[in-house]
Write an enzyme that holds these catalytic residues in place. Sequence first.
Site, PDB file in Angstrom:
ATOM      1  N   HIS A  50       0.825  -1.201   0.000  1.00  7.08           N
ATOM      2  CA  HIS A  50       0.000   0.000   0.000  1.00  7.08           C
ATOM      3  C   HIS A  50       0.867   1.262   0.000  1.00  7.08           C
ATOM      4  O   HIS A  50       2.094   1.183   0.156  1.00  7.08           O
ATOM      5  CB  HIS A  50      -0.979   0.022   1.205  1.00  7.08           C
ATOM      6  CG  HIS A  50      -0.343  -0.109   2.537  1.00  7.08           C
ATOM      7  ND1 HIS A  50      -0.624  -1.107   3.436  1.00  7.08           N
ATOM      8  CD2 HIS A  50       0.579   0.671   3.155  1.00  7.08           C
ATOM      9  CE1 HIS A  50       0.084  -0.944   4.534  1.00  7.08           C
ATOM     10  NE2 HIS A  50       0.823   0.125   4.384  1.00  7.08           N
TER      11      HIS A  50
HETATM   12  P1  TYD Z   1      -2.913  -3.243   7.737  1.00 12.29           P
HETATM   13  O1  TYD Z   1      -1.946  -2.131   7.774  1.00 12.29           O
HETATM   14  O2  TYD Z   1      -4.187  -3.001   7.025  1.00 12.29           O
HETATM   15  O3  TYD Z   1      -2.187  -4.531   7.140  1.00 12.29           O
HETATM   16  P2  TYD Z   1      -2.364  -5.112   5.647  1.00 12.29           P
HETATM   17  O4  TYD Z   1      -1.886  -4.030   4.697  1.00 12.29           O
HETATM   18  O5  TYD Z   1      -1.507  -6.343   5.620  1.00 12.29           O
HETATM   19  O6  TYD Z   1      -3.834  -5.405   5.507  1.00 12.29           O
HETATM   20  O7  TYD Z   1      -3.284  -3.656   9.219  1.00 12.29           O
HETATM   21  C1  TYD Z   1      -3.950  -4.857   9.569  1.00 12.29           C
HETATM   22  C2  TYD Z   1      -5.078  -4.556  10.547  1.00 12.29           C
HETATM   23  O8  TYD Z   1      -4.623  -3.823  11.672  1.00 12.29           O
HETATM   24  C3  TYD Z   1      -6.211  -3.759   9.927  1.00 12.29           C
HETATM   25  O9  TYD Z   1      -7.424  -4.270  10.418  1.00 12.29           O
HETATM   26  C4  TYD Z   1      -6.038  -2.371  10.479  1.00 12.29           C
HETATM   27  C5  TYD Z   1      -5.379  -2.600  11.822  1.00 12.29           C
HETATM   28  N1  TYD Z   1      -4.457  -1.511  12.239  1.00 12.29           N
HETATM   29  C6  TYD Z   1      -4.843  -0.663  13.267  1.00 12.29           C
HETATM   30  O10 TYD Z   1      -5.967  -0.780  13.842  1.00 12.29           O
HETATM   31  N2  TYD Z   1      -3.978   0.321  13.681  1.00 12.29           N
HETATM   32  C7  TYD Z   1      -2.757   0.497  13.087  1.00 12.29           C
HETATM   33  O11 TYD Z   1      -1.990   1.399  13.500  1.00 12.29           O
HETATM   34  C8  TYD Z   1      -2.378  -0.373  11.986  1.00 12.29           C
HETATM   35  C9  TYD Z   1      -1.058  -0.203  11.290  1.00 12.29           C
HETATM   36  C10 TYD Z   1      -3.262  -1.362  11.607  1.00 12.29           C
END
Ligand code: TYD
Length: 132
Positions: A50
């Site tokens: 992303h």
């Molecule tokens: P995400 O960054 O979306 O990982 P990927 O790109 O592999 O999907 O994060 C995974 C989950 O964690 C998603 O449900 C969002 C949550 N998250 C938070 O709640 N707070 C944060 O600071 C981060 C980085 C993720």
Amino acid sequence: MEIKYIEATTKSGLRWNLSFIESNNQIPFDIKRVYYIYDLFDDWMQRWNHAHHNTKQVLFCINWKVKIWFDTWNEIQEFILGKANKWVYISLMVWHYMTDFSPWCILLVIASEVYNENNYIREYASFRKLIK
Ligand code: TYD
């Protein structure tokens, strides 16, 4: 769109090293959030594809190592995060992903914004359109 490698300031003694980076010093923003990724036993996977509309981040592998890839408009850079005092800063609009996680790797991320799903660009095609 900027990628910058940061060397932490390090103090050393006979049997110790102590490294640090500071908000608005080596880290070029006010710190709003710290998160870390660990228990990565799926090392064959490519994760975290992303870019961010408005979040700047500094990444550091606090234990073991991981390979991180950055895609800007015209080039892809590869960097191994793994030396204890080497950090990397990424500005807005840098597509990034990680591969080759060592088991026991702990990836620490310092961010300029609190978590907000609206800050994410998760479709590669949308990213390419936005930076054209
Ligand atoms: P995400 O960054 O979306 O990982 P990927 O790109 O592999 O999907 O994060 C995974 C989950 O964690 C998603 O449900 C969002 C949550 N998250 C938070 O709640 N707070 C944060 O600071 C981060 C980085 C993720």
